[in-house]
Design a protein around this motif. Structure first.
Motif, PDB file in Angstrom:
ATOM      1  N   THR A 183       4.848  -1.549   8.580  1.00 16.68           N
ATOM      2  CA  THR A 183       4.518  -0.180   8.219  1.00 16.68           C
ATOM      3  C   THR A 183       5.800   0.633   8.138  1.00 16.68           C
ATOM      4  OG1 THR A 183       2.293  -0.211   9.197  1.00 16.68           O
ATOM      5  CG2 THR A 183       3.350   1.938   8.947  1.00 16.68           C
ATOM      6  N   MET A 240       2.747  -1.231   4.291  1.00 12.55           N
ATOM      7  CA  MET A 240       2.535   0.177   3.946  1.00 12.55           C
ATOM      8  C   MET A 240       3.880   0.868   3.758  1.00 12.55           C
ATOM      9  SD  MET A 240       0.860   3.281   6.202  1.00 12.55           S
ATOM     10  CE  MET A 240      -0.771   2.540   6.289  1.00 12.55           C
ATOM     11  N   CYS A 246       0.863  -1.185   0.000  1.00 10.68           N
ATOM     12  CA  CYS A 246       0.000   0.000   0.000  1.00 10.68           C
ATOM     13  C   CYS A 246       0.897   1.232   0.000  1.00 10.68           C
ATOM     14  CB  CYS A 246      -0.909  -0.011   1.221  1.00 10.68           C
ATOM     15  SG  CYS A 246      -1.938  -1.497   1.347  1.00 10.68           S
TER      16      CYS A 246
END
Length: 344
Positions: free
Chosen positions: A136, A122, A97
């Protein structure tokens, strides 16, 4: 010069995730801009260089002036191919993402993204990441997600193998998210990165022209009309706003991207600190898209959160209002008045 930003644990985790996955999807936010596309296509190229089967899926259309970016012709649009894109998300083993901090940023693609069984990673530079991921990589102090992608690939030791096309995507993403390196780009590492990208024989001048000098005659007339007829300037508060209606977009044969960067124009006025753009959605009633730009330390992101159901960076933020364009103008005026002390 220190370019690396991942911890040893993050490097190990990222490598393990990539090595253990064959079917990978890279996605970005709704209404993709240069950084969303540049970072996604660049990261996809890196994954492909590692022998992985990877696809880029975007929620909806991106501007005409970005269709030249290497790899753009292979992008899958969710709004045009929902079944195919949904199946890819469902079958993916790993989903990256890029350039968004929450699933709400992918609009109608949110449900299949959240329901996908794949592990999610992410890579983003926006504040307050809120997605459920196994990794992340969030650095709001970076100029762009494309800069993050460069740093990661550099740290993974793969820069030498990357192509001119890859470097073009990274440079385009960094350039567009900094307005041609005119804001959010004072870190010296940024210019070291540019120097390294130039070793791949990218044509940075042509990239600039492709993005910023690529308007139709109608788009130029439209921009002139807005600045001459629609710009509201509050000289004593060093602020301005303009509003774009659906009718005006029809009259000037508006296509996606025709208003790109226009919110920055009023900041060329001497002493101007804040510029707000309001634009009616061309498909839905009572939906207004808001863009905010500022200089120095005026907090666009706080104003966006307080008044426009949005957020973003200190000097570049956005939001949306569920109301008429007329009511949105009233909200903009209230927002400017509320921040009078910081604007004067």
């Amino acid at each position: 010069m220190k370019i690396e930003l991942l911890t040893e644990a993050e490097v190990a985790s990222l490598n393990t995730l990539i090595e253990s996955s064959e079917n990978i999807v890279v996605c970005c936010h709704k209404s993709p801009d240069g950084d969303a596309l540049g970072s996604s296509l660049a990261w996809n190229a890196y994954l492909t260089s590692r022998g992985k089967h990877a696809n880029v899926i975007v929620p909806d259309a991106f501007p005409d002036f970005l269709k030249w970016i290497p790899g753009a012709d292979r992008i899958i649009r969710f709004d045009k191919n929902a079944d195919k894109a949904g199946e890819m998300l469902e079958k993916a083993e790993l989903i990256f993402c890029l350039d968004f901090n929450g699933a709400d940023r992918v609009d109608e693609m949110r449900e299949p993204l959240e329901q996908a069984k794949a592990k999610k990673v992410m890579i983003d530079h926006h504040l307050d990441p809120s997605m459920d991921t196994v990794l992340t990589i969030s650095h709001p102090n970076m100029s762009s997600t494309s800069e993050l992608v460069f740093r990661i690939v550099w740290q993974l030791g793969a820069f030498e193998e990357m192509t001119k096309e890859w470097a073009t995507c990274v440079y385009c993403g960094m350039m567009t998210d900094t307005g041609g390196f005119t804001y959010n780009s004072t870190q010296p590492e940024i210019f070291f990165i540019i120097s390294q990208l130039l070793t791949k024989n990218i044509d940075k001048d042509k990239i600039y022209r492709n993005v910023f000098n690529n308007f139709s005659p109608w788009a130029i007339r439209f921009r002139g009309y807005l600045m001459s007829q629609k710009l509201n300037v509050f000289a004593d508060l060093h602020a301005s706003y303009f509003a774009i209606s659906k009718r005006e977009m029809r009259d000037f044969h508006f296509i996606k991207g025709d208003a790109e960067g226009l919110v920055n124009e009023p900041l060329r006025i001497k002493g101007m600190k804040l510029s707000i753009s309001l634009r009616e959605d061309d498909r839905h009633d009572n939906l207004v898209w808001v863009s905010l730009r500022s200089v120095d330390d005026f907090p666009c992101n706080k104003m966006a959160a307080d008044f426009f159901n949005g957020g973003g960076h200190l000097n570049a933020s956005g939001g949306r209002l569920r109301c008429s364009l007329e009511e949105a103008e009233k909200v903009a005026r209230r927002a400017i008045a509320h921040y009078e002390d910081l604007l004067k």
